[in-house]
Design an enzyme around this catalytic site. Structure first.
Site, PDB file in Angstrom:
ATOM      1  CE1 TYR A  10      -1.158  27.731  28.387  1.00  0.00           C
ATOM      2  CE2 TYR A  10       0.968  27.398  27.470  1.00  0.00           C
ATOM      3  CZ  TYR A  10      -0.152  26.928  28.360  1.00  0.00           C
ATOM      4  OH  TYR A  10      -0.111  25.778  29.017  1.00  0.00           O
ATOM      5  CG  MET A  38       8.106  23.894  30.034  1.00  0.00           C
ATOM      6  SD  MET A  38       7.389  23.528  31.831  1.00  0.00           S
ATOM      7  CE  MET A  38       7.055  25.164  32.681  1.00  0.00           C
ATOM      8  CE  LYS A  95      33.109  31.491  28.773  1.00  0.00           C
ATOM      9  NZ  LYS A  95      33.256  32.752  29.015  1.00  0.00           N
ATOM     10  NE  ARG A 124      34.009  39.738  32.104  1.00  0.00           N
ATOM     11  CZ  ARG A 124      33.732  38.856  30.896  1.00  0.00           C
ATOM     12  NH1 ARG A 124      32.198  38.667  30.707  1.00  0.00           N
ATOM     13  NH2 ARG A 124      34.691  38.359  30.319  1.00  0.00           N
TER      14      ARG A 124
END
Length: 366
Positions: free
Chosen positions: A253, A301, A33, A129
């Site tokens: 940053y 990024m 999956k 679940r």
């Protein structure tokens, strides 16, 4: 072209599947999956199909992708079906389905199937679940077992805390499942990757290895069994710029790293948009031409930066290994407060290259 690339070792994948079979002593559905946990569902299934007992995916869209690629082995829908109309496709494409809700059980009982379906009946033994309550589970078995549209039933549950080796919850779930399924004549499925690697006393007819197929350890520490896993994915890129920083100058940053010595900085074409963890801390190890170097500064990024000061021979074009045989994806994930599942599934724009084995040349790129 941008140098970021994920290399997928198909022989390592086959090795890990064989390990799952050996540890389980049972049949095993290879869980592919989420695009085989970011490794490519179709090429991984093609590599495993000659020896796999079958495959498991989350939903019918993933199953149809495999069927359209020519995969003929059994495919189980782990979440079952979401709409009644999907039952026609399940029958048409000879898929297996989980039934984990009362609504799914009712739909199966009412469906006039052109061929008998193989159904995996799921009990909630403590995951809370998907899954039927013990009472509904037994009632569903009684309701479905004699219907002409049902070829066979497999009884299954899912372990919630098997990755915690000192937690009693796994034993409690196994007991609850055994008590409810007792007397039901059907095959069973209980063990996932941590269940296979860490709970040898558990027994079932079908195991469902997922994460371990891709060589990642579900536990925070190594064990005798996890030491046998082989990483399937190696994530690499290259240095695209080298610069020298004087003492007191920051990198990236937020100035999260400030040079305390004259520092040689390598800029790497790899960022959080590629799937590398954005909040990897200073000091996170990478390999630059095989030498350990620390990450410095905040991951951007599209780029990250590493300290090359102690490896002056490294220059533009040097190969940077972000994870693979070293560093392993599991410890990296722990260091970054994420999971190995998240890292492996998160490589959205990194091209994949498939190799027959680590020692053999590239065989395909997708």
């Amino acid at each position: 072209m941008r140098p970021a690339q994920a290399s997928i070792d198909l022989e390592a994948l086959r090795h890990n599947y064989r390990l799952a079979k050996r540890l389980g002593g049972s049949k095993a559905l290879a869980v592919v999956k989420a695009d085989a946990y970011g490794h490519g569902a179709v090429p991984c299934a093609q590599a495993l199909e000659p020896e796999a007992d079958g495959f498991a995916v989350a939903c019918i869209e993933e199953a149809l992708e495999l069927r359209q690629a020519g995969i003929r082995a059994p495919i189980l829908l782990l979440e079952g079906f979401f709409e009644h109309d999907e039952l026609r496709l399940i029958a048409e494409h000879d898929l297996w389905t989980v039934a984990a809700t009362p609504q799914q059980v009712r739909a199966l009982a009412a469906f006039q199937s052109p061929r008998p379906l193989r159904v995996w009946l799921k009990m909630d033994s403590g995951m809370h679940r998907l899954g039927l309550s013990p009472e509904d589970f037994r009632a569903a078995w009684l309701r479905l077992r004699g219907l002409p549209q049902i070829a066979s039933l497999v009884l299954m549950t899912h372990l919630a805390r098997a990755d915690e080796l000192d937690c009693s919850r796994t034993d409690e779930q196994a007991v609850a499942f055994a008590l409810t399924a007792g007397g039901m004549r059907a095959e069973t499925s209980l063990r996932n990757s941590p269940g296979l690697l860490g709970w040898p006393a558990l027994r079932n007819d079908w195991s469902r290895p997922g994460l371990m197929l891709y060589g990642a350890n579900p536990f925070p520490q190594d064990t005798e069994n996890t030491a046998q896993l082989r990483p399937v994915m190696t994530l690499r890129s290259r240095i695209i710029l080298v610069r020298d920083l004087p003492v007191g100058e920051p990198v990236g940053y937020g100035a999260r790293f400030v040079a305390e010595r004259p520092t040689r900085v390598g800029v790497v074409a790899m960022g959080y948009a590629d799937g590398y963890p954005q909040f990897a801390p200073n000091g996170t190890p990478v390999l630059v031409d095989g030498q350990v170097c620390p990450l410095i500064g905040r991951v951007s990024m599209d780029m990250l930066t590493v300290d090359l000061t102690d490896h002056p021979q490294a220059d533009i074009g040097a190969t940077v290994q972000l994870w693979g045989q070293a560093p392993r994806v599991g410890p990296l994930a722990t260091q970054c407060n994420v999971s190995a599942y998240q890292l492996l599934c998160g490589l959205k724009r990194v091209p994949r290259t498939y190799v027959a084995s680590a020692a053999v040349g590239e065989v395909a790129a997708r």
